[in-house]
Design a protein around this motif. Structure first.
Motif, PDB file in Angstrom:
ATOM      1  N   ASN A  38       0.828  -1.209   0.000  1.00  0.00           N
ATOM      2  CA  ASN A  38       0.000   0.000   0.000  1.00  0.00           C
ATOM      3  C   ASN A  38       0.860   1.255   0.000  1.00  0.00           C
ATOM      4  N   GLU A  42       3.079   3.095  -3.222  1.00  0.00           N
ATOM      5  CA  GLU A  42       2.814   4.430  -3.761  1.00  0.00           C
ATOM      6  C   GLU A  42       3.962   5.402  -3.497  1.00  0.00           C
ATOM      7  N   LYS A  93      -6.362  -4.528   0.486  1.00  0.00           N
ATOM      8  CA  LYS A  93      -6.358  -3.210  -0.151  1.00  0.00           C
ATOM      9  C   LYS A  93      -7.636  -2.441   0.215  1.00  0.00           C
ATOM     10  N   GLU A  94      -8.754  -3.124   0.211  1.00  0.00           N
ATOM     11  CA  GLU A  94     -10.044  -2.486   0.518  1.00  0.00           C
ATOM     12  C   GLU A  94     -10.088  -1.994   1.963  1.00  0.00           C
ATOM     13  N   GLU A  97      -7.780   1.053   2.301  1.00  0.00           N
ATOM     14  CA  GLU A  97      -8.403   2.257   1.740  1.00  0.00           C
ATOM     15  C   GLU A  97      -9.516   2.779   2.650  1.00  0.00           C
ATOM     16  N   ARG A 100      -7.616   4.700   5.270  1.00  0.00           N
ATOM     17  CA  ARG A 100      -6.587   5.633   4.799  1.00  0.00           C
ATOM     18  C   ARG A 100      -6.733   7.026   5.402  1.00  0.00           C
ATOM     19  N   THR A 101      -7.918   7.583   5.388  1.00  0.00           N
ATOM     20  CA  THR A 101      -8.114   8.940   5.893  1.00  0.00           C
ATOM     21  C   THR A 101      -7.740   9.024   7.368  1.00  0.00           C
ATOM     22  N   HIS A 160       2.675  10.066  -0.535  1.00  0.00           N
ATOM     23  CA  HIS A 160       1.589   9.093  -0.505  1.00  0.00           C
ATOM     24  C   HIS A 160       0.330   9.694  -1.126  1.00  0.00           C
ATOM     25  N   LYS A 161      -0.545   8.826  -1.572  1.00  0.00           N
ATOM     26  CA  LYS A 161      -1.818   9.243  -2.155  1.00  0.00           C
ATOM     27  C   LYS A 161      -2.620  10.046  -1.126  1.00  0.00           C
ATOM     28  N   PRO A 163      -5.699  11.210   0.917  1.00  0.00           N
ATOM     29  CA  PRO A 163      -6.966  10.589   1.284  1.00  0.00           C
ATOM     30  C   PRO A 163      -8.131  11.555   1.067  1.00  0.00           C
ATOM     31  N   ASP A 164      -9.328  11.027   1.137  1.00  0.00           N
ATOM     32  CA  ASP A 164     -10.505  11.887   1.132  1.00  0.00           C
ATOM     33  C   ASP A 164     -10.552  12.628   2.464  1.00  0.00           C
TER      34      ASP A 164
END
Length: 179
Positions: A38, A42, A93-94, A97, A100-101, A160-161, A163-164
């Motif tokens: 994860n 990234e 992964k789910e 995610e 993640r936030t 890193h990506k 998050p929302d």
């Protein structure tokens, strides 16, 4: 008896220091698939992984303070985070995610509290050359310093990506409103 106690204490301190050093290695950090598949995946290819200066940053450079007391405090908190690993909280992964936030906000909150200490271990304001920065970067850094901002408020998506949810600036503003 006193000599044995001293020897035992010295041995325990050496084991503890070795443990702290080992848990700061990249190999340790990506030893579990949750991190390797994860956030580490990234991270690969970002400016902190590959850059024109040849400097390669590892997880602990950004996520573990170098100062002794903050380092030990962070390691204690990190050991509590291992429960998520053992319980399977982010083992797909789910699931990762879905968390993640919350995970990003934990890191951002800590960096807001410490004035981005881990960033400043490598990036010293007094060593930054404004002449080598673009005019836009120079103006933004000057404004950020004037307004008392810290690195993570602008540079939160650099490794890193994103998050929302709220950004670090929005999190800081919300905390200030509550005061």
């Amino acid at each position: 008896v006193a000599v044995v106690a001293l020897l035992f204490s010295g041995l325990m301190m050496m084991v503890g220091a070795a443990g702290l050093a080992w848990t700061n290695t990249e190999k340790f950090c990506v030893g579990c698939h949750e991190m390797r598949d994860n956030v580490y995946a990234e991270f690969k290819g970002t400016i902190h992984d590959v850059n024109r200066t040849g400097v390669h940053v590892i997880c602990s450079d950004c996520h573990v303070p170098r100062e002794p007391l903050p380092l030990i405090a962070r390691k204690i908190r990190a050991s509590m985070e291992l429960w998520g690993h053992f319980r399977g909280t982010i083992d797909t992964k789910e699931k990762f995610e879905a968390h993640r936030t919350m995970l990003a906000h934990r890191v951002w909150d800590r960096m807001l509290e410490t004035d981005s200490l881990e960033c400043r271990n490598c990036h010293k304001r007094e060593s930054m050359s404004s002449e080598l920065q673009s005019e836009k970067a120079r103006n933004r850094h000057a404004r950020a310093q004037k307004e008392g901002m810290t690195c993570i408020e602008c540079h939160f998506g650099i490794a890193h990506k994103e998050p929302d949810g709220p950004t670090p600036q929005e999190l800081k503003a919300a905390k200030l409103e509550k005061k």
